[in-house]
Design a protein around this motif. Sequence first.
Motif, mmCIF file in Angstrom:
data_model
loop_
_atom_site.group_PDB
_atom_site.id
_atom_site.type_symbol
_atom_site.label_atom_id
_atom_site.label_comp_id
_atom_site.label_asym_id
_atom_site.label_seq_id
_atom_site.Cartn_x
_atom_site.Cartn_y
_atom_site.Cartn_z
ATOM 1 N N LYS A 1 0.765 -0.966 0.290
ATOM 2 C CA LYS A 1 -0.241 -0.214 -0.173
ATOM 3 C C LYS A 1 0.386 1.171 -0.236
ATOM 4 O O LYS A 1 0.268 2.478 -0.637
ATOM 5 N N GLU A 2 1.833 1.184 0.797
ATOM 6 C CA GLU A 2 3.390 2.053 0.639
ATOM 7 C C GLU A 2 4.107 2.198 0.758
ATOM 8 O O GLU A 2 4.575 1.337 2.390
ATOM 9 N N PHE A 3 5.117 2.405 0.897
ATOM 10 C CA PHE A 3 6.527 2.301 0.901
ATOM 11 C C PHE A 3 6.701 3.040 2.085
ATOM 12 O O PHE A 3 7.762 2.734 3.319
ATOM 13 N N LEU A 4 6.636 3.970 2.456
ATOM 14 C CA LEU A 4 7.157 5.091 3.109
ATOM 15 C C LEU A 4 5.676 6.106 3.649
ATOM 16 O O LEU A 4 5.587 7.050 3.056
ATOM 17 N N PRO A 5 4.777 6.458 5.151
ATOM 18 C CA PRO A 5 3.938 6.660 5.659
ATOM 19 C C PRO A 5 4.498 8.285 5.053
ATOM 20 O O PRO A 5 5.392 9.118 5.189
ATOM 21 N N ILE B 1 10.838 1.403 9.295
ATOM 22 C CA ILE B 1 9.801 2.091 9.193
ATOM 23 C C ILE B 1 9.129 1.599 9.402
ATOM 24 O O ILE B 1 8.437 0.423 10.041
ATOM 25 N N THR B 2 7.918 1.945 10.284
ATOM 26 C CA THR B 2 6.557 1.782 10.909
ATOM 27 C C THR B 2 5.984 0.666 9.819
ATOM 28 O O THR B 2 5.372 -0.247 10.433
ATOM 29 N N THR B 3 5.627 1.233 8.941
ATOM 30 C CA THR B 3 5.043 -0.023 7.525
ATOM 31 C C THR B 3 6.039 -1.140 7.964
ATOM 32 O O THR B 3 4.536 -2.341 7.995
ATOM 33 N N ILE B 4 6.942 -1.161 7.922
ATOM 34 C CA ILE B 4 8.159 -2.442 7.508
ATOM 35 C C ILE B 4 7.263 -3.127 8.353
ATOM 36 O O ILE B 4 7.353 -4.056 9.154
ATOM 37 N N HIS B 5 7.462 -2.170 10.397
ATOM 38 C CA HIS B 5 7.699 -3.029 11.129
ATOM 39 C C HIS B 5 6.311 -3.312 11.838
ATOM 40 O O HIS B 5 6.271 -4.093 11.714
#
Length: 304
Positions: free
Chosen positions: A57-61, A142-146
């Motif tokens: 959905k996104e690589f970086l918020p 990155i929060t999305t990766i976390h």
Amino acid sequence: MNKKNYFLDFISYHFTKLKRKSLIGLTQLVLIFYKKKISEELILIMKKNRDHLRTVKEFLPEGEYDHVNNNYGIQNYIFSNLKNEIDLFPTYTDVLVLLIEELNFKKPIYLEIGTSVFKNFQQIENFLEESILYGYDMNDLITTIHDKYNFKSMTEETSNQEYFHSKEKNEIFYFKNNVLSKEGAEIFKNLLKGKINVIFSDALHSEEGIMSEYENIVKNNLSNEFIYYFDDLNMYDVQAGVERVFKDIKINNEKVRFYSFWTYGWIGQYEKLHKIGLITTLDINCLLKEKKLSLPLFKEVTNV
């Protein structure tokens, strides 16, 4: 004086933009020839990787990218194209997946130095199963990766240094450190669970950065059969560093060879081709013939 500077900046910006677009257009014409020489196996890999990218959905918020103070090593035009659809010509990730298949390790240990926004890492992880992957970068996780990998904060017992760990389809470690920090590298090596089979180097693009990662992390931790893969060989003095690494490895491993070629990077057709360096025990000349595959400006580098 300020008006003049603004005007010159305006001219410089648009000239650079026009030059980049012209180079990309010329590249697309040249690639028509190479697109006819892509193996069915690589096409399947590309389709699988493109399918997986569509699920991200996104690589970086929003708010975590700052092109001035914290750009994760990517320019603004690259960031703005991260989610765009990539056509079916190989990225460096696609080629790396093909090479990993050829190594034929059931559970390879993979290290990516310079994960940035994890665009390459996520595709490699999606391809592997029951493997061990290490991400190494100077940025915070990155929060999305976390959240995607359900990372847990852990502490390395000899140093109390924080790292992140996940164990689902694969076992994944993330370690924050500057590639020039020898002290941090010593801590990181305590997390290694075996010799490294595959390394993707995309951190500090300089001879100093290449030699630091090699001397402090890779050397003495490389398996007998391996892939050591470098992005942006043509930037600054990166190739000089890679050549030094090759010569050092070759002292104790006569089987090793050094190759280079050009191909798509993260955002595919939206930027110019990347020059890739490859130090490996695989015979890439034979592999390309067997796969009936042609890569732009591919050559074995022997004059080092």
